[in-house]
Design an enzyme around this catalytic site. Structure first.
Site, short mmCIF file in Angstrom:
data_model
loop_
_atom_site.label_atom_id
_atom_site.label_comp_id
_atom_site.label_asym_id
_atom_site.label_seq_id
_atom_site.Cartn_x
_atom_site.Cartn_y
_atom_site.Cartn_z
N THR A 37 0.82 -1.21 0.00
CA THR A 37 0.00 0.00 0.00
C THR A 37 0.85 1.26 0.00
OG1 THR A 37 -1.91 -1.08 0.99
CG2 THR A 37 -1.71 1.28 1.39
N SER A 79 1.65 -7.66 -0.78
CA SER A 79 2.48 -8.57 0.03
C SER A 79 1.95 -9.99 0.04
CB SER A 79 2.63 -8.04 1.45
OG SER A 79 1.42 -8.11 2.15
N THR A 113 1.72 -4.44 4.14
CA THR A 113 1.61 -4.73 5.58
C THR A 113 0.98 -6.09 5.88
OG1 THR A 113 -0.51 -3.60 5.78
CG2 THR A 113 1.48 -2.28 6.17
N ASP A 114 0.27 -6.65 4.90
CA ASP A 114 -0.49 -7.88 5.21
C ASP A 114 0.40 -9.04 5.62
OD1 ASP A 114 -2.78 -6.47 4.68
OD2 ASP A 114 -3.14 -7.36 2.72
N1 ASP Z 1 -2.69 -5.22 0.51
C1 ASP Z 1 -1.56 -4.50 0.99
C2 ASP Z 1 -0.35 -5.40 1.01
O1 ASP Z 1 -0.08 -6.06 1.98
C3 ASP Z 1 -1.84 -3.93 2.32
C4 ASP Z 1 -0.82 -2.96 2.81
O2 ASP Z 1 0.28 -2.83 2.31
O3 ASP Z 1 -1.14 -2.30 3.81
O4 ASP Z 1 0.33 -5.45 0.05
#
Ligand code: ASP
Length: 349
Positions: A37, A79, A113-114
């Site tokens: 993200t 991710s 973040t995932d």
């Molecule tokens: N969908 C995103 C990921 O993990 C979420 C994020 O980065 O917060 O790539």
């Protein structure tokens, strides 16, 4: 997937360093961008990877006062598209970069973040260099309101540049909070303060004027990846009311060499599931028992049954299920003996 310095950017930023000859040289920090993200433009489109590493850096002019930055685009993906093969390449690339550049203060990795906590712990367990690796991301897209990506990137670079960060392994930094990779987990699906270290607490904080550490992280020997061409398959099975052995049997049939149980409470499993786990262990699958609760501990034990006649489940200690899976994958590159896996889990508590 070779890791390369982004030479144009490095030259641009190094060039920008010259106007004040009396200034002390700034620390050198290397940035490895993988997507997420922090590199997306529209949360609702659900698309990571719209923003390249140069744009990430341009969005934070203050970085120029903190460090001389070299950068590379390792990947630009959500991710959930990160794979174990990418972990191997990322870890080896970071280790090579640190080895080739003795002047480097540390490395920053931007990541979705995932699954950030999984990649961060893999790096913590495999990069032996005392210089810090700091993993960060963002909960809000780069074109959102009240965005957290630039602040997180600045904090991560300040931490990577700080001499106080040496010897602390891989750290996760979001919302100015510094967490040890083994302790950090995502606890909220949307908020900028999504990450926490629920059992052991934060390591420190990136205050506006200085980076402060409140405690030492737990450190244990890292895993040598020499000769490791792929990571063994390890799956997670979830315990719940009425869960039977179907998932366990299916994962074993698919070739799992290890399983981590997201157990109820302190590692509990319904009996039908437990019978399937015993069958799996009798067939040489190493099973680690953890908890779906999100905080707390499951005793590591000895990895051997009470009568000493066969393997027993190894407890996760206070690692969460995602972290325990990463450690088990690495442990299985060295041994398939549950007692030896138990010893390694004990070492990482
Ligand atoms: N969908 C995103 C990921 O993990 C979420 C994020 O980065 O917060 O790539």
């Amino acid at each position: 997937m070779r890791l390369r310095f982004h030479s144009t950017l490095a030259l641009t930023l190094l060039g920008a360093a010259s106007p004040l000859p009396a200034q002390r040289p700034r620390p050198h920090v290397h940035l490895v961008a993988t997507g997420g993200t922090i590199a997306s433009t529209n949360y609702y489109s659900g698309q990571s990877g719209k923003i390249g590493v140069e744009a990430l850096l341009e969005a934070v002019p203050a970085l120029d006062t903190v460090a001389t930055i070299t950068a590379q685009q390792f990947a630009n993906v959500a991710s959930t598209s990160i794979t174990p093969a990418m972990w191997l390449a990322l870890s080896r690339g970071i280790a090579d970069t640190l080895r080739a550049h003795p002047d480097l203060a540390g490395v920053v990795v931007t990541h979705g973040t995932d699954t950030l906590e999984e990649t961060a712990y893999f790096l913590d367990l495999t990069v032996a260099d005392p210089r810090p690796v700091v993993v960060t991301g963002a909960m809000r897209p780069s074109d959102g309101v009240g965005i957290d990506g630039p602040a997180n990137l600045l904090a991560a670079v300040r931490i990577a540049a700080s001499p106080a960060s040496r010897g602390r392994g891989t750290m996760v930094v979001l919302n100015d909070e510094i967490m040890a990779a083994r302790d950090a987990t995502k606890l909220n699906t949307v908020r900028p303060d999504a990450f926490a270290a629920p059992y052991r607490g934060d390591l420190g904080v990136a205050d506006p004027e200085r980076v402060v550490f409140h405690r030492e992280p737990h450190r244990a020997p890292t895993f040598d990846l020499a000769g490791v061409s792929e990571l063994p398959r390890v799956d997670v099975v979830y315990a719940y009311v009425g869960a039977d052995g179907a998932a366990v049997d299916a994962f074993v049939a698919a070739g799992a060499k290890g399983l981590v149980v997201a157990g109820a409470g302190r590692g509990g499993t319904p009996s039908a599931m437990r019978q399937a786990i015993d069958r799996a262990m009798a067939n040489g699958v190493v099973v680690v028992d953890g908890s779906r609760v999100g905080s707390g501990s499951v005793p590591v034990g000895e990895g051997v049954s009470r009568r000493g006649s066969g393997p027993a489940m190894v407890g996760t200690g206070d690692l969460n299920v995602q972290h325990a899976r990463v450690l088990l994958m690495l442990a299985l590159t060295k041994t398939t003996d549950a007692r030896e896996v138990a010893r390694m889990f004990a070492e990482h508590q």
